[in-house]
Design an enzyme around this catalytic site. Structure first.
Site, mmCIF file in Angstrom:
data_model
loop_
_atom_site.group_PDB
_atom_site.id
_atom_site.type_symbol
_atom_site.label_atom_id
_atom_site.label_comp_id
_atom_site.label_asym_id
_atom_site.label_seq_id
_atom_site.Cartn_x
_atom_site.Cartn_y
_atom_site.Cartn_z
ATOM 1 N N HIS A 202 0.998 -1.299 -0.228
ATOM 2 C CA HIS A 202 0.299 -0.032 -0.200
ATOM 3 C C HIS A 202 0.912 1.432 0.020
ATOM 4 O O HIS A 202 0.441 2.418 -0.729
ATOM 5 C CB HIS A 202 -1.443 0.588 1.236
ATOM 6 N N GLU A 445 -11.220 -11.833 -6.870
ATOM 7 C CA GLU A 445 -9.870 -11.725 -5.886
ATOM 8 C C GLU A 445 -9.084 -12.755 -5.380
ATOM 9 O O GLU A 445 -8.004 -12.565 -4.079
ATOM 10 C CB GLU A 445 -9.794 -10.052 -5.439
ATOM 11 N N ASP A 469 -4.701 -9.071 -5.429
ATOM 12 C CA ASP A 469 -5.053 -10.072 -3.613
ATOM 13 C C ASP A 469 -5.065 -11.266 -4.465
ATOM 14 O O ASP A 469 -4.445 -12.129 -4.355
ATOM 15 C CB ASP A 469 -5.897 -9.484 -3.801
ATOM 16 N N CYS A 516 -9.190 -3.875 -12.426
ATOM 17 C CA CYS A 516 -9.051 -2.845 -11.644
ATOM 18 C C CYS A 516 -7.361 -2.956 -10.832
ATOM 19 O O CYS A 516 -7.030 -2.034 -9.781
ATOM 20 C CB CYS A 516 -9.608 -2.616 -10.212
HETATM 21 C C1 PEP Z 1 -6.579 -5.511 -6.275
HETATM 22 O O1 PEP Z 1 -6.751 -6.496 -4.892
HETATM 23 O O2 PEP Z 1 -6.620 -6.385 -6.397
HETATM 24 C C2 PEP Z 1 -7.275 -4.171 -5.117
HETATM 25 C C3 PEP Z 1 -8.197 -3.138 -6.239
HETATM 26 O O3 PEP Z 1 -7.575 -4.128 -4.633
HETATM 27 P P1 PEP Z 1 -6.678 -2.826 -3.311
HETATM 28 O O4 PEP Z 1 -5.230 -3.176 -4.143
HETATM 29 O O5 PEP Z 1 -7.505 -2.846 -2.738
HETATM 30 O O6 PEP Z 1 -6.087 -4.715 -2.136
HETATM 31 MG MG MG Z 2 -7.393 -6.679 -3.271
#
Ligand code: PEP
Ligand code: MG
Length: 601
Positions: A202, A445, A469, A516
């Site tokens: 993150h 995911e 994920d 995404c």
């Molecule tokens: C993902 O897991 O690809 C996603 C877009 O969500 P995050 O990165 O917020 O877990």
């Molecule tokens: Mg995710």
């Protein structure tokens, strides 16, 4: 590209994992684990006595404070046990050897007390690491805490607030939590070089949403760099140069200029639609982490928001946002994206996105596999309901969609929809306006959601593939852990098959699929995604949008289909990568220029 494929050519060049694109050259600002930045000051001989007094008076103050804390704790508790920790800390403070050592370092190095403590701590760390007995090794934590407390006193009790930096710096740190990253002042932080973390950790996600170049997974960098050292961060290739020599400085300056030149070119064309040469229109949307990111959407040519990670509204707060605050926030999103649409993902708290404050959390031994995301929301229906109410009310002000994270089985989706139905009924009865036909989708995911996608499709109207994920859970690797980052391979046949399977299930059910996760902002992956099924929506960090739009304008879906078909028959990620790259270089040189310019030598 990741660090495992490189061989360090020069001793001062470190290879990590590129987490946010761009190249910066500047001064390092080293943060320790406790968010303290300790700088070295060389003192005159006649200042040394005063410095030693300053050190002793900080120790005296801390001793008094700890004794008082121990006293209060003792009177509040029935037993003595909880206060033992204070006593242990007071004992360390009283240890004449430690006090003498600090004093000795101040005198021999003519340095400030904070720096002397830092040097002493490094010495302790080195000798404790040799002790075999774990119990004794762990005592180092107590010493670290005490030393940090004294340092904090010496620097006037201030931990570093990243919001209050006064000059542009490159943050060098062992780790950076979402909570730390969120308080950044982007005008002063020009880059990141972080010891831990993988491609989709993150810190990297926030860095790219703020357009700050970042390299993660640098292992021990923070131990060798001192604040003030010159440093170069190449977030495109994942390289960091510590104390660059003149020829390195020139090399990276050139690289930076070329990158900026490409970036400018791309920005000039950002509002052109992403239509492939065979006429397929692909919508390119933005992932956002805060409603403040909305300001950057149009300047990068985003066609809406494909993922709003609402958990960042909850992180770094002592009190979580109530319905009104959330409503105002989501309303702002709905209004600013018009005429486009925004997908609001319900709270994906937990995993690596741990909340501070509030009394909602218990520490879990394995948070990525714990009570995270939709699991948490279903276990705390009042938190979930509040958020759903806020999203629904905001849907009266623009086009919004709801998306649930980390769905693993139909029961969870049915349960979430049931609560949504109840909330709608409640709002209706209270006379609130909202979009009664609001679309509801889910993140795909987890491997489980891929396998059961046909059943899930019966209860929602779209899928959005979260590749970050999906790769973590499929390959059984912690996405934050740089030591297993070599297994994070979006182009591995396993992942490609998962993606293809999801798309077939969606196509059979007549559902739309978007992507995404980070894969959507990577040219080779996006090319395969478009070729594998009916993905015509890609959502990514806002700064990748101009580049990916240009890339899409240079390719054809028919071609992508054929390449994806062949890629799916191959058995190794490296072979797939070479095959697709070689194909694109021949078939779509423009695409190569747009897509790979950032990494070209
Ligand atoms: C993902 O897991 O690809 C996603 C877009 O969500 P995050 O990165 O917020 O877990
Ligand atoms: Mg995710």
């Amino acid at each position: 590209m990741d660090g495992h494929t490189h061989k360090p050519a020069e001793e001062n060049v470190l290879f990590g994992i590129p987490a946010s694109s761009g190249i910066v050259i500047g001064k390092a600002y080293v943060l320790d684990r406790h968010m303290i930045c300790v700088l070295e000051h060389i003192l005159h001989e006649d200042e040394l006595d005063a410095e030693i007094d300053r050190f002793h008076s900080a120790v005296d103050q801390l001793r008094a404070e700890l004794s008082e804390l121990a006293e209060t704790a003792r009177s509040e508790s029935e037993m003595d046990i909880p206060t033992l920790i204070f006593d242990a800390h007071i004992q360390i403070l009283n240890d004449p050897l430690m006090l003498k050592e600090v004093q000795g370092i101040i005198e021999s190095k003519s340095c400030n007390a904070e720096w002397a403590l830092k040097s002493l701590l490094e010495k302790y760390q080195a000798s404790f690491s040799k002790i075999k007995d774990q119990y004794f090794r762990e005592r180092l934590n107590d010493i670290e805490q005490v030393i940090t407390r004294i340092q904090r006193r010496l620097i006037q009790g201030e931990t570093v607030s990243l919001a209050s930096l006064t000059e542009p710096v490159i943050i060098v740190s062992h780790d950076l939590s979402p909570a730390d990253t969120i308080q950044l002042n982007p005008a002063k932080v020009i880059g990141f070089a972080i010891d831990v973390g993988g491609k989709t950790s993150h810190a990297g996600i926030i860095a790219s949403s703020m357009d700050i170049p970042a390299v993660v997974g640098l292992k021990t960098l923070s131990q060798r760099v001192r604040s003030g050292d010159p440093i170069i961060v190449d977030g495109n290739l994942g390289e960091v140069v510590h104390m660059p020599a003149k020829d390195q400085f020139l090399k990276y300056t050139k690289r930076r200029q070329r990158y900026l030149y490409f970036d400018q070119e791309l920005h000039a064309q950002k509002h052109l639609a992403a239509t492939t040469i065979d006429g397929e229109k692909v919508k390119v949307l933005a992932n956002i982490e805060s409603s403040q990111d909305l300001a950057h959407l149009s300047e990068h040519g985003a066609e809406g928001v494909g993922l709003y990670r609402t958990e960042y509204l909850f992180i770094h707060r002592t009190k979580w946002p109530d319905e009104e605050e959330q409503f105002e926030d989501y309303k702002k999103v709905a209004q600013s994206v018009a005429p486009h649409c925004a997908i609001i993902r319900t709270l994906d708290i937990g995993g690596d996105k741990l909340a501070t404050g509030g009394d909602y959390f218990e520490v879990e031994p394995n948070p990525a596999l714990g009570l995270r995301a939709i699991r948490y929301c279903l276990s705390k229906p009042e938190v979930f309901r509040t958020q759903l109410r806020a999203i629904l009310r905001a849907s009266a002000f623009g086009k919004l969609k709801i998306m649930y994270p980390l769905i693993t089985m139909p029961e969870e989706l049915i349960h979430a929809n049931y609560i949504l139905g109840e909330v709608k009924g409640e709002l209706n009865a209270q006379g609130h306006l909202f979009d009664k036909d609001i679309e509801v989708g889910i993140m795909i995911e987890t491997p489980s959601s891929v396998i059961i996608a046909d059943e899930l499709a019966k209860h929602c109207s779209f899928f959005s593939i979260g590749t970050n994920d999906l790769i973590q859970y499929t390959m059984a690797i912690d996405r934050m852990n740089e030591r297993v980052a070599y297994l994070y391979q979006p182009l591995s046949p396993t992942i490609l098959r998962m993606l293809s399977q999801t798309m077939s299930a969606a196509a059979k059910a007549g559902l739309s699929v978007s992507v995404c996760g980070k894969m959507s902002g990577d040219p080779i992956s996006a090319f395969l995604l478009m070729g594998m099924g009916s993905v015509r929506e890609l959502s990514m960090d806002v700064h990748s949008i101009p580049r990916m739009k240009k890339f899409i304008r240079s390719i054809s879906v028919a071609d992508a289909r054929e390449v994806a078909r062949q890629a799916l028959t191959m058995s190794a990620a490296e072979d797939i990568k070479h095959f697709v790259t070689a194909h694109l270089r021949k078939a779509a040189p423009d695409a190569v220029a747009a897509g790979f310019a950032y990494s070209a030598e």
